[in-house]
Design a protein around this motif. Structure first.
Motif, short mmCIF file in Angstrom:
data_model
loop_
_atom_site.label_atom_id
_atom_site.label_comp_id
_atom_site.label_asym_id
_atom_site.label_seq_id
_atom_site.Cartn_x
_atom_site.Cartn_y
_atom_site.Cartn_z
N ALA A 132 -37.78 -6.03 26.47
CA ALA A 132 -39.00 -6.80 26.72
C ALA A 132 -38.60 -8.22 27.10
O ALA A 132 -37.56 -8.71 26.65
CB ALA A 132 -39.87 -6.82 25.47
N PRO A 133 -39.39 -8.89 27.92
CA PRO A 133 -39.08 -10.29 28.20
C PRO A 133 -38.93 -11.06 26.88
O PRO A 133 -39.62 -10.77 25.90
CB PRO A 133 -40.31 -10.78 29.00
CG PRO A 133 -40.84 -9.52 29.63
CD PRO A 133 -40.60 -8.45 28.62
N VAL A 134 -38.02 -12.02 26.86
CA VAL A 134 -37.75 -12.74 25.62
C VAL A 134 -39.03 -13.41 25.11
O VAL A 134 -39.87 -13.86 25.88
CB VAL A 134 -36.62 -13.78 25.79
CG1 VAL A 134 -35.33 -13.11 26.18
CG2 VAL A 134 -36.98 -14.85 26.77
N GLY A 135 -39.20 -13.39 23.79
CA GLY A 135 -40.35 -14.01 23.16
C GLY A 135 -41.64 -13.22 23.25
O GLY A 135 -42.70 -13.73 22.90
N THR A 136 -41.58 -11.96 23.67
CA THR A 136 -42.78 -11.13 23.83
C THR A 136 -43.43 -10.78 22.49
O THR A 136 -44.62 -10.50 22.45
CB THR A 136 -42.42 -9.83 24.59
OG1 THR A 136 -41.93 -10.19 25.88
CG2 THR A 136 -43.61 -8.92 24.75
N HIS A 137 -42.66 -10.80 21.41
CA HIS A 137 -43.17 -10.37 20.10
C HIS A 137 -43.17 -11.53 19.11
O HIS A 137 -42.39 -11.54 18.15
CB HIS A 137 -42.32 -9.22 19.57
CG HIS A 137 -42.27 -8.04 20.49
ND1 HIS A 137 -43.32 -7.18 20.66
CD2 HIS A 137 -41.30 -7.59 21.32
CE1 HIS A 137 -43.01 -6.26 21.54
NE2 HIS A 137 -41.78 -6.48 21.95
N PRO A 138 -44.05 -12.50 19.28
CA PRO A 138 -44.04 -13.66 18.38
C PRO A 138 -44.29 -13.31 16.91
O PRO A 138 -43.84 -14.03 16.02
CB PRO A 138 -45.12 -14.58 18.94
CG PRO A 138 -45.97 -13.72 19.81
CD PRO A 138 -45.08 -12.61 20.30
N ALA A 139 -44.95 -12.19 16.65
CA ALA A 139 -45.18 -11.79 15.25
C ALA A 139 -43.87 -11.42 14.56
O ALA A 139 -43.80 -11.39 13.33
CB ALA A 139 -46.16 -10.62 15.19
N GLY A 140 -42.83 -11.15 15.34
CA GLY A 140 -41.54 -10.79 14.79
C GLY A 140 -40.58 -11.95 14.66
O GLY A 140 -39.43 -11.77 14.27
N ALA A 141 -41.04 -13.17 14.98
CA ALA A 141 -40.16 -14.34 14.88
C ALA A 141 -39.78 -14.58 13.42
O ALA A 141 -40.53 -14.26 12.49
CB ALA A 141 -40.86 -15.57 15.45
N SER A 142 -38.62 -15.16 13.24
CA SER A 142 -38.13 -15.47 11.89
C SER A 142 -38.91 -16.65 11.32
O SER A 142 -39.61 -17.35 12.06
CB SER A 142 -36.64 -15.79 11.94
OG SER A 142 -36.44 -17.09 12.46
N PRO A 143 -38.75 -16.93 10.03
CA PRO A 143 -39.40 -18.11 9.45
C PRO A 143 -38.99 -19.41 10.15
O PRO A 143 -39.72 -20.39 10.13
CB PRO A 143 -38.93 -18.12 8.00
CG PRO A 143 -38.56 -16.71 7.71
CD PRO A 143 -38.05 -16.15 9.01
N GLU A 144 -37.83 -19.39 10.80
CA GLU A 144 -37.34 -20.57 11.51
C GLU A 144 -37.83 -20.62 12.96
O GLU A 144 -37.47 -21.52 13.71
CB GLU A 144 -35.80 -20.59 11.49
CG GLU A 144 -35.18 -20.47 10.12
CD GLU A 144 -35.60 -21.57 9.15
OE1 GLU A 144 -36.10 -22.62 9.60
OE2 GLU A 144 -35.45 -21.37 7.95
N GLY A 145 -38.62 -19.62 13.37
CA GLY A 145 -39.16 -19.60 14.72
C GLY A 145 -38.23 -19.02 15.77
O GLY A 145 -38.44 -19.21 16.96
N VAL A 146 -37.22 -18.27 15.34
CA VAL A 146 -36.29 -17.65 16.28
C VAL A 146 -36.81 -16.24 16.59
O VAL A 146 -37.18 -15.49 15.70
CB VAL A 146 -34.86 -17.59 15.70
CG1 VAL A 146 -33.89 -17.01 16.72
CG2 VAL A 146 -34.41 -18.97 15.24
N HIS A 147 -36.84 -15.91 17.88
CA HIS A 147 -37.43 -14.65 18.34
C HIS A 147 -36.38 -13.58 18.59
O HIS A 147 -35.23 -13.87 18.90
CB HIS A 147 -38.19 -14.90 19.65
CG HIS A 147 -39.39 -15.75 19.47
ND1 HIS A 147 -40.67 -15.26 19.58
CD2 HIS A 147 -39.53 -17.06 19.16
CE1 HIS A 147 -41.53 -16.23 19.36
NE2 HIS A 147 -40.86 -17.34 19.11
#
Length: 180
Positions: A132-147
């Motif tokens: 998937a294009p990078v950053g497509t799943h923001p709900a899966g980002a880490s607590p630090e905001g890394v996708h």
């Protein structure tokens, strides 16, 4: 995978100096810019293990849907990942830094918590047979905001892997074994 031992990391308190990690995976467009600048070597796609309907096939052509400008680059070697980082004045993270970026201060199984993976959080085979294009799943980002630290593609880290890394290493800025 029983070798992953997801609870291995939190058994010891680990201390890390501050570090930075990119929020998104490297895209085909970014990697092509590095190659065009002469700082990165071209990917050897003939060595790549590509998923086909028959399984993983070395040297199979990578479908165009995997190679869009905003798709994460695949088939880069460790050395190529290190070249890309160096071109940007950066370095690959250590395993401990990667884990910290993925888990934050917490002790969870996945970057988003302990809930099982869903297509809202992660790109995997259940969500389609492509990246998937990078950053497509923001709900899966880490607590630090890394996708995309789970699913999509695998990431390289600086050090070698061992199941006993956190048990056998220093508590301050641990690095993996010298070989593996």
């Amino acid at each position: 995978d029983p070798d992953c031992e997801p609870d291995e990391y939190p058994r010891r308190q680990i201390f890390l100096d501050s570090f930075a990690i990119d929020r998104y995976e490297v895209t085909w467009k970014q990697y092509a810019e590095c190659v065009a600048a002469g700082a990165c070597s071209a990917l050897a796609l003939a060595r790549c293990e590509v998923w086909t309907d028959e399984g993983f096939v070395r040297g199979a052509s990578i479908p165009e849907r995997f190679r869009g400008a905003s798709q994460p680059v695949v088939c880069a070697t460790w050395a190529q990942a290190a070249e890309f980082c160096e071109w940007h004045g950066k370095r690959l993270p250590t395993e401990a830094e990667w884990e910290r970026a993925a888990r934050g201060d917490g002790v969870t199984q996945y970057p988003w918590g302990d809930d099982p993976p869903t297509c809202a959080c992660v790109q995997n085979h259940q969500c389609g047979y492509t990246t998937a294009p990078v950053g497509t799943h923001p709900a899966g980002a880490s607590p630090e905001g890394v996708h995309d630290l789970a699913g999509n593609v695998s990431e390289w880290v600086h050090d070698w892997y061992t199941k006993k890394a956190y048990r056998d290493s220093a508590r301050q800025n641990p690095t993996g074994p010298s070989r593996g």
